[in-house]
Design a protein around this motif. Structure first.
Motif, PDB file in Angstrom:
ATOM      1  N   HIS A 192      47.903  23.771  35.007  1.00 59.43           N
ATOM      2  CA  HIS A 192      48.408  25.140  34.998  1.00 59.43           C
ATOM      3  C   HIS A 192      47.262  26.143  34.933  1.00 59.43           C
ATOM      4  O   HIS A 192      47.338  27.215  35.543  1.00 59.43           O
ATOM      5  N   ALA A 193      46.212  25.816  34.197  1.00 59.66           N
ATOM      6  CA  ALA A 193      45.064  26.722  34.109  1.00 59.66           C
ATOM      7  C   ALA A 193      44.399  26.885  35.471  1.00 59.66           C
ATOM      8  O   ALA A 193      44.010  27.991  35.861  1.00 59.66           O
ATOM      9  N   VAL A 194      44.279  25.773  36.206  1.00 62.84           N
ATOM     10  CA  VAL A 194      43.683  25.829  37.548  1.00 62.84           C
ATOM     11  C   VAL A 194      44.553  26.666  38.473  1.00 62.84           C
ATOM     12  O   VAL A 194      44.061  27.492  39.255  1.00 62.84           O
ATOM     13  N   GLU A 195      45.879  26.473  38.395  1.00 59.49           N
ATOM     14  CA  GLU A 195      46.799  27.220  39.243  1.00 59.49           C
ATOM     15  C   GLU A 195      46.744  28.715  38.919  1.00 59.49           C
ATOM     16  O   GLU A 195      46.750  29.557  39.822  1.00 59.49           O
ATOM     17  N   GLU A 196      46.701  29.051  37.628  1.00 60.54           N
ATOM     18  CA  GLU A 196      46.651  30.455  37.235  1.00 60.54           C
ATOM     19  C   GLU A 196      45.349  31.102  37.694  1.00 60.54           C
ATOM     20  O   GLU A 196      45.331  32.258  38.142  1.00 60.54           O
ATOM     21  N   ALA A 197      44.244  30.361  37.599  1.00 64.28           N
ATOM     22  CA  ALA A 197      42.957  30.898  38.039  1.00 64.28           C
ATOM     23  C   ALA A 197      42.968  31.152  39.545  1.00 64.28           C
ATOM     24  O   ALA A 197      42.460  32.175  40.026  1.00 64.28           O
ATOM     25  N   ALA A 198      43.561  30.218  40.291  1.00 63.49           N
ATOM     26  CA  ALA A 198      43.626  30.381  41.747  1.00 63.49           C
ATOM     27  C   ALA A 198      44.515  31.562  42.113  1.00 63.49           C
ATOM     28  O   ALA A 198      44.194  32.350  43.026  1.00 63.49           O
ATOM     29  N   THR A 199      45.646  31.722  41.401  1.00 64.05           N
ATOM     30  CA  THR A 199      46.548  32.844  41.671  1.00 64.05           C
ATOM     31  C   THR A 199      45.884  34.172  41.351  1.00 64.05           C
ATOM     32  O   THR A 199      45.990  35.145  42.102  1.00 64.05           O
ATOM     33  N   SER A 200      45.173  34.206  40.228  1.00 65.21           N
ATOM     34  CA  SER A 200      44.475  35.432  39.816  1.00 65.21           C
ATOM     35  C   SER A 200      43.399  35.817  40.812  1.00 65.21           C
ATOM     36  O   SER A 200      43.232  36.992  41.163  1.00 65.21           O
ATOM     37  N   LYS A 201      42.679  34.816  41.310  1.00 62.42           N
ATOM     38  CA  LYS A 201      41.616  35.073  42.280  1.00 62.42           C
ATOM     39  C   LYS A 201      42.200  35.609  43.593  1.00 62.42           C
ATOM     40  O   LYS A 201      41.640  36.522  44.208  1.00 62.42           O
ATOM     41  N   ALA A 202      43.345  35.042  44.005  1.00 59.36           N
ATOM     42  CA  ALA A 202      43.966  35.484  45.254  1.00 59.36           C
ATOM     43  C   ALA A 202      44.495  36.903  45.131  1.00 59.36           C
ATOM     44  O   ALA A 202      44.531  37.651  46.108  1.00 59.36           O
ATOM     45  N   ALA A 203      44.904  37.301  43.911  1.00 63.54           N
ATOM     46  CA  ALA A 203      45.481  38.628  43.715  1.00 63.54           C
ATOM     47  C   ALA A 203      44.427  39.688  43.498  1.00 63.54           C
ATOM     48  O   ALA A 203      44.720  40.884  43.566  1.00 63.54           O
ATOM     49  N   THR A 204      43.179  39.275  43.235  1.00 60.46           N
ATOM     50  CA  THR A 204      42.111  40.247  42.981  1.00 60.46           C
ATOM     51  C   THR A 204      41.651  40.875  44.295  1.00 60.46           C
ATOM     52  O   THR A 204      41.292  40.168  45.227  1.00 60.46           O
ATOM     53  N   PRO A 205      41.622  42.223  44.390  1.00 63.98           N
ATOM     54  CA  PRO A 205      41.195  42.850  45.654  1.00 63.98           C
ATOM     55  C   PRO A 205      39.728  42.535  45.951  1.00 63.98           C
ATOM     56  O   PRO A 205      38.930  42.346  45.044  1.00 63.98           O
ATOM     57  N   ASN A 206      39.422  42.494  47.206  1.00 59.44           N
ATOM     58  CA  ASN A 206      38.047  42.227  47.632  1.00 59.44           C
ATOM     59  C   ASN A 206      37.256  43.538  47.566  1.00 59.44           C
ATOM     60  O   ASN A 206      37.509  44.478  48.322  1.00 59.44           O
ATOM     61  N   ASP A 207      36.296  43.613  46.654  1.00 59.33           N
ATOM     62  CA  ASP A 207      35.527  44.850  46.458  1.00 59.33           C
ATOM     63  C   ASP A 207      34.252  44.896  47.300  1.00 59.33           C
ATOM     64  O   ASP A 207      33.387  45.744  47.090  1.00 59.33           O
ATOM     65  N   ALA A 208      34.135  43.953  48.224  1.00 56.45           N
ATOM     66  CA  ALA A 208      32.909  43.868  49.011  1.00 56.45           C
ATOM     67  C   ALA A 208      32.825  44.967  50.072  1.00 56.45           C
ATOM     68  O   ALA A 208      31.789  45.183  50.684  1.00 56.45           O
ATOM     69  N   SER A 209      33.957  45.693  50.282  1.00 52.44           N
ATOM     70  CA  SER A 209      33.934  46.703  51.323  1.00 52.44           C
ATOM     71  C   SER A 209      33.153  47.929  50.906  1.00 52.44           C
ATOM     72  O   SER A 209      33.028  48.229  49.756  1.00 52.44           O
TER      73      SER A 209
END
Length: 209
Positions: A192-209
């Motif tokens: 569950h921790a791995v899944e939550e980390a992956a979900t959080s990463k996918a939801a984080t906006p890409n600030d590289a722009s």
């Protein structure tokens, strides 16, 4: 002449065992080749294909030639075929609607495949890897436990143990710990921790722009 199949009382039709089926693409190719021969394919798994036709109606020569042209081999070693059938039946019994108690599993397996318990044990000891049947069944049971613990609607640890046929939660937890080197609850938490980390990463906006 011996045919490369073994009937299973819990399956309709006939199961063929095919070497070199190692991926989903290979499964699709085998399915297509068998349908070209006019066979009705019920199911395709890695190394095994279930068709609707009984063995007596199959043209084994044509099947062998068609699979060979596609890069596959039809297995005809009776011992290997029987072992593959037993492994397939183990998976079906573990995932069946009625849990079989851990201590009763091998006798139930023997009854389904039509062999004595002694014959089953001897079959496994004669295979190249010399794997013992109780160890194989336990390993498959615990792999199924991993699937249950990883499910989205994961049941409680006690329910998983009962579904796997364990009468004792301590027995299940002890075997799981030896197999995975952690408790079932810890394993689920880690997933569950791995899944939550992956979900959080996918939801984080890409600030590289």
């Amino acid at each position: 002449m011996s045919f490369p199949f073994k009937h299973s009382p819990i399956e309709a039709g006939c199961t063929l065992y095919v070497k070199h089926m190692v991926c989903a693409r290979g499964n699709r190719v085998v399915w297509r080749e068998l349908e070209k021969l006019g066979l009705t394919v019920h199911d395709v798994r890695l190394g095994a294909v279930t068709v609707a036709q009984p063995a007596t109606e199959l043209d084994w020569g044509r099947i062998r030639e068609a699979l060979a042209r596609a890069g596959f081999d039809l297995l005809e070693d009776p011992q290997y075929v029987l072992a593959a059938q037993v492994r397939q039946t183990v998976a079906k019994l573990l995932r069946g609607p009625n849990p079989i108690e851990h201590r009763d599993f091998v006798p139930a397996l023997a009854q389904v495949v039509g062999l004595s318990v002694r014959q089953l044990h001897r079959l496994f000891t004669q295979l190249p890897d010399h794997e013992r049947l109780p160890g194989y069944v336990t390993r498959q049971r615990l792999r199924y436990a991993q699937e249950l613990l990883a499910a989205a609607a994961s049941p409680g640890i006690g329910q998983v143990a009962r579904q796997l046929g364990y009468r004792s939660l301590a027995h299940f937890s002890g075997q799981f710990r030896r197999f995975m080197h952690c408790a079932p609850s810890v394993y689920r938490q880690q997933l569950h921790a791995v899944e939550e980390a992956a979900t959080s990463k996918a939801a984080t906006p890409n600030d590289a722009s």
